[in-house]
Design a protein around this motif. Structure first.
Motif, PDB file in Angstrom:
ATOM      1  N   LEU A 136      -9.888 136.742  47.531  1.00  0.00           N
ATOM      2  CA  LEU A 136     -10.165 137.515  46.331  1.00  0.00           C
ATOM      3  C   LEU A 136     -11.381 138.411  46.512  1.00  0.00           C
ATOM      4  O   LEU A 136     -11.442 139.519  45.956  1.00  0.00           O
ATOM      5  N   ALA A 137     -12.356 137.958  47.296  1.00  0.00           N
ATOM      6  CA  ALA A 137     -13.525 138.797  47.574  1.00  0.00           C
ATOM      7  C   ALA A 137     -13.120 140.073  48.293  1.00  0.00           C
ATOM      8  O   ALA A 137     -13.627 141.164  47.996  1.00  0.00           O
ATOM      9  N   MET A 138     -12.177 139.960  49.216  1.00  0.00           N
ATOM     10  CA  MET A 138     -11.754 141.135  49.970  1.00  0.00           C
ATOM     11  C   MET A 138     -10.961 142.119  49.109  1.00  0.00           C
ATOM     12  O   MET A 138     -10.793 143.282  49.489  1.00  0.00           O
ATOM     13  N   ARG A 139     -10.515 141.684  47.929  1.00  0.00           N
ATOM     14  CA  ARG A 139      -9.878 142.623  47.005  1.00  0.00           C
ATOM     15  C   ARG A 139     -10.867 143.720  46.579  1.00  0.00           C
ATOM     16  O   ARG A 139     -10.474 144.808  46.186  1.00  0.00           O
ATOM     17  N   LEU A 140     -12.148 143.416  46.636  1.00  0.00           N
ATOM     18  CA  LEU A 140     -13.150 144.297  46.053  1.00  0.00           C
ATOM     19  C   LEU A 140     -13.732 145.301  47.038  1.00  0.00           C
ATOM     20  O   LEU A 140     -14.717 145.974  46.729  1.00  0.00           O
ATOM     21  N   VAL A 141     -13.150 145.435  48.222  1.00  0.00           N
ATOM     22  CA  VAL A 141     -13.771 146.270  49.253  1.00  0.00           C
ATOM     23  C   VAL A 141     -13.897 147.730  48.834  1.00  0.00           C
ATOM     24  O   VAL A 141     -14.815 148.431  49.291  1.00  0.00           O
ATOM     25  N   ILE A 146     -12.591 139.077  34.770  1.00  0.00           N
ATOM     26  CA  ILE A 146     -11.724 137.998  35.252  1.00  0.00           C
ATOM     27  C   ILE A 146     -12.127 137.608  36.672  1.00  0.00           C
ATOM     28  O   ILE A 146     -12.254 136.420  36.993  1.00  0.00           O
ATOM     29  N   TYR A 147     -12.341 138.596  37.517  1.00  0.00           N
ATOM     30  CA  TYR A 147     -12.728 138.311  38.890  1.00  0.00           C
ATOM     31  C   TYR A 147     -14.095 137.631  38.974  1.00  0.00           C
ATOM     32  O   TYR A 147     -14.308 136.722  39.786  1.00  0.00           O
ATOM     33  N   ASP A 148     -15.018 138.058  38.139  1.00  0.00           N
ATOM     34  CA  ASP A 148     -16.326 137.395  38.126  1.00  0.00           C
ATOM     35  C   ASP A 148     -16.167 135.922  37.793  1.00  0.00           C
ATOM     36  O   ASP A 148     -16.829 135.053  38.388  1.00  0.00           O
ATOM     37  N   ASP A 149     -15.277 135.623  36.845  1.00  0.00           N
ATOM     38  CA  ASP A 149     -15.046 134.225  36.479  1.00  0.00           C
ATOM     39  C   ASP A 149     -14.307 133.490  37.588  1.00  0.00           C
ATOM     40  O   ASP A 149     -14.560 132.295  37.821  1.00  0.00           O
ATOM     41  N   PHE A 150     -13.407 134.170  38.288  1.00  0.00           N
ATOM     42  CA  PHE A 150     -12.737 133.550  39.436  1.00  0.00           C
ATOM     43  C   PHE A 150     -13.760 133.016  40.430  1.00  0.00           C
ATOM     44  O   PHE A 150     -13.673 131.865  40.888  1.00  0.00           O
ATOM     45  N   PHE A 151     -14.707 133.859  40.804  1.00  0.00           N
ATOM     46  CA  PHE A 151     -15.693 133.455  41.809  1.00  0.00           C
ATOM     47  C   PHE A 151     -16.538 132.288  41.309  1.00  0.00           C
ATOM     48  O   PHE A 151     -16.827 131.354  42.068  1.00  0.00           O
ATOM     49  N   ALA A 169      -4.664 134.843  39.329  1.00  0.00           N
ATOM     50  CA  ALA A 169      -4.887 135.902  40.323  1.00  0.00           C
ATOM     51  C   ALA A 169      -3.605 136.683  40.575  1.00  0.00           C
ATOM     52  O   ALA A 169      -3.629 137.917  40.668  1.00  0.00           O
ATOM     53  N   ARG A 170      -2.502 135.986  40.714  1.00  0.00           N
ATOM     54  CA  ARG A 170      -1.235 136.685  40.925  1.00  0.00           C
ATOM     55  C   ARG A 170      -0.922 137.601  39.739  1.00  0.00           C
ATOM     56  O   ARG A 170      -0.443 138.724  39.915  1.00  0.00           O
ATOM     57  N   MET A 171      -1.228 137.137  38.545  1.00  0.00           N
ATOM     58  CA  MET A 171      -0.890 137.918  37.358  1.00  0.00           C
ATOM     59  C   MET A 171      -1.783 139.143  37.210  1.00  0.00           C
ATOM     60  O   MET A 171      -1.302 140.261  36.993  1.00  0.00           O
ATOM     61  N   THR A 172      -3.090 138.957  37.316  1.00  0.00           N
ATOM     62  CA  THR A 172      -3.977 140.104  37.131  1.00  0.00           C
ATOM     63  C   THR A 172      -3.840 141.109  38.262  1.00  0.00           C
ATOM     64  O   THR A 172      -3.966 142.317  38.046  1.00  0.00           O
ATOM     65  N   ASP A 173      -3.534 140.645  39.474  1.00  0.00           N
ATOM     66  CA  ASP A 173      -3.362 141.579  40.587  1.00  0.00           C
ATOM     67  C   ASP A 173      -2.140 142.468  40.388  1.00  0.00           C
ATOM     68  O   ASP A 173      -2.106 143.596  40.875  1.00  0.00           O
ATOM     69  N   LEU A 174      -1.139 141.971  39.668  1.00  0.00           N
ATOM     70  CA  LEU A 174       0.052 142.771  39.423  1.00  0.00           C
ATOM     71  C   LEU A 174      -0.064 143.640  38.174  1.00  0.00           C
ATOM     72  O   LEU A 174       0.437 144.763  38.155  1.00  0.00           O
ATOM     73  N   TYR A 175      -0.731 143.126  37.136  1.00  0.00           N
ATOM     74  CA  TYR A 175      -0.767 143.862  35.875  1.00  0.00           C
ATOM     75  C   TYR A 175      -2.084 144.584  35.611  1.00  0.00           C
ATOM     76  O   TYR A 175      -2.096 145.603  34.926  1.00  0.00           O
ATOM     77  N   GLY A 176      -3.208 144.035  36.066  1.00  0.00           N
ATOM     78  CA  GLY A 176      -4.514 144.598  35.741  1.00  0.00           C
ATOM     79  C   GLY A 176      -5.202 143.731  34.708  1.00  0.00           C
ATOM     80  O   GLY A 176      -5.277 142.513  34.841  1.00  0.00           O
TER      81      GLY A 176
END
Length: 532
Positions: free
Chosen positions: A217-222, A171-176, A138-145
């Motif tokens: 992580l859910a709130m990232r998607l607002v 990636i986010y779908d797999d996170f959840f 999460a830290r990596m994808t949030d910084l790089y995409g």
């Protein structure tokens, strides 16, 4: 302290993990995979990644102290802050998390998940490793995409040496999925994992951590997918979140500052304190002014003026009260250096020392000693953040999340104040201070999100990548770019650029990732969830 004993106990094993993973024998049983150790304990791999997340000095200095902390205007002033403070592009500093994180953290946690996934005696360990894997990525994808995810860390097991870049949405779908499945699989009747550093094997707290991380992580998607965000928030809440400060996910570090190879000290603190005198960052006036305007009782404890700046924090003299009496509480403006707006020396009376002269640097507030000790805890996820996010979700969607927005928000305020006591020599705020703070900062109609997310920004002090992510998704606080003659862009950057080494070694896959960024790898581009 049990945690600190654990850090020492596992240090040697932890430092050997990369060697073990990469080593092989020239001859041996052909039925044994020669690319990995056959007896490496995945518990040690989990501990290794937990320890490194905030203990690796290089990653935390470059990612936090040099880049994201000044970008969100929590600190400023030191010469090495200028890359984040005035937006001077430096590809090396943006690359450190990637180039150090993949061969150490990603490799170990991916291997630990694989080692435990089919072992009925390690179901809890497997769940913890899966959760930790999400947290690392999460830290990596949030910084790089878009980043290598599904094929990352598998080169030595599968032969994939040029992993594909997964879309951040996927990636986010797999996170959840991973957080829900792993959280549900945790079972108190299964294997005990007392060696791990977050909760020492406490299954109930790991479940709460998995759900609370899912909330974050859910709130990232607002902005990009509010319906998905809404559904995940409600499900995370129903599954059980943090309920007080005893649930905080943290690691207590040792008082060790021996440079970049050491991971037992708090890497953020070491990154700040390896410099002396005016080389240390000051508190940014953006943060000081926000806390002044809200009558924040934490400000008097967080921002302190010190006379002389030797290597050891214990040798500094706290002259805050005497300095405030003459010049007030001053920090450094965003985009400025400690020597800008130069202040002439002032004389003060210090008990037991008589009259001393406090120069420019001593008059500008620094982060308090208790925050930047090498043995300060690192807060990965706090109860305060959980309550603030629930309050925000309630404002956005009027969900049933355990109270109205006012109640949830005030729980967050109280938790953010009281969590300071968890630091060594941290302050204990009185109930009167906290109650007055609540009274002074009510949620006003139309300004609820601004008020809540400004408080998240303050509460995330010392966790800069998270503060940076929350600012990008919400726009709060409303930061004014600190443009100077040194700046290489006129806006606050929105992401990290990919390493040059990745462009050289994985060119075909990285070109596909650039499509999501409009064809250009630039730090002013936006990751998927950071929709305009």
């Amino acid at each position: 302290m049990k945690t600190k004993i654990t850090l020492n106990k596992y240090l040697l094993v932890s430092l050997l993990l990369p060697v073990l993973l990469f080593s092989c024998k020239k001859f041996g049983d052909v039925n044994i995979d020669p690319t990995k150790s056959s007896n490496l304990n995945p518990v040690n791999q989990l501990v290794f990644t937990q320890l490194r997340f905030a203990g690796d000095v290089t990653i935390n200095e470059r990612t936090s102290i040099i880049m994201t902390m000044p970008m969100v205007q929590q600190i400023s002033g030191a010469y090495y802050n200028r890359y984040g403070s005035t937006y001077i592009k430096n590809k090396q500093y943006m690359s450190e998390l990637w180039e150090i994180g993949y061969p150490n953290d990603v490799l170990n946690i991916a291997d630990a998940v694989e080692r435990t996934q089919s072992d009925p005696l390690k179901t809890n360990l497997n769940a913890m490793c899966r959760i930790m894997k999400v947290y690392i990525f999460a830290r990596m994808t949030d910084l790089y995409g878009d980043i290598p995810y599904s094929e990352a860390g598998k080169a030595y097991a599968t032969g994939i040496v040029h992993p594909k870049f997964d879309a951040q949405k996927d990636i986010y779908d797999d996170f959840f999925k991973e957080l829900k499945e792993a959280g549900n699989s945790l079972n108190t009747s299964k294997d005990a994992v007392g060696q791990e550093l977050f909760y020492h094997g406490d299954i109930s707290k790991w479940k709460k951590f998995a759900n609370s991380l899912r909330l974050r992580l859910a709130m990232r998607l607002v902005k990009v997918d509010p319906e998905k965000a809404k559904a995940e928030v409600q499900d995370a809440y129903n599954s059980g979140l943090f309920t007080d400060n005893t649930d905080i996910c943290k690691v207590d570090y040792n008082n060790i500052t021996n440079g970049y190879a050491e991971i037992r000290g708090n890497g953020v603190s070491v990154g700040i304190n390896q410099y002396v005198d005016d080389g240390r960052p000051r508190v940014c006036n953006t943060l000081i002014n926000e806390m002044k305007q809200t009558n924040d009782p934490r400000l008097q404890y967080i921002a302190r003026a010190y006379w002389t700046n030797p290597d050891r924090l214990s040798d500094r003299l706290d002259v805050t009260d005497q300095v405030k009496a003459q010049v007030g509480l001053l920090g450094v403006d965003a985009g400025h250096y400690n020597y800008d707006n130069f202040l002439g020396a002032i004389n003060i009376d210090y008990p037991g020392r008589g009259t001393i002269s406090v120069p420019n640097g001593g008059q500008k507030a620094q982060l308090a000693d208790f925050l930047v000790r090498s043995d300060a805890p690192f807060f990965h996820l706090t109860y305060a953040e959980v309550e603030f996010l629930l309050a925000e979700a309630t404002v956005r969607w009027n969900l049933n999340l355990g109270g109205n927005a006012k109640t949830l928000y005030e729980k967050g305020l109280e938790a953010a104040c009281t969590q300071l006591s968890l630091f060594p020599n941290g302050p204990v705020l009185t109930s009167t201070q906290i109650q007055n703070f609540k009274q002074d900062n009510q949620l006003a109609p139309g300004k609820e999100l601004q008020t809540i997310d400004n408080q998240i920004w303050v509460a995330l002090l010392m966790n800069a990548p998270e503060a940076y992510a929350n600012w990008r998704r919400t726009g709060y606080p409303a930061l004014i770019p600190a443009i100077t003659a040194e700046s290489t862009t006129t806006t606050i950057p929105r992401r990290f650029e990919y390493p040059l080494s990745e462009r050289e070694q994985n060119a075909a896959n990285i070109e596909k990732a650039l499509t999501a960024l409009g064809g250009k790898d630039d730090w002013t581009g936006r990751v998927w969830w950071d929709k305009k």
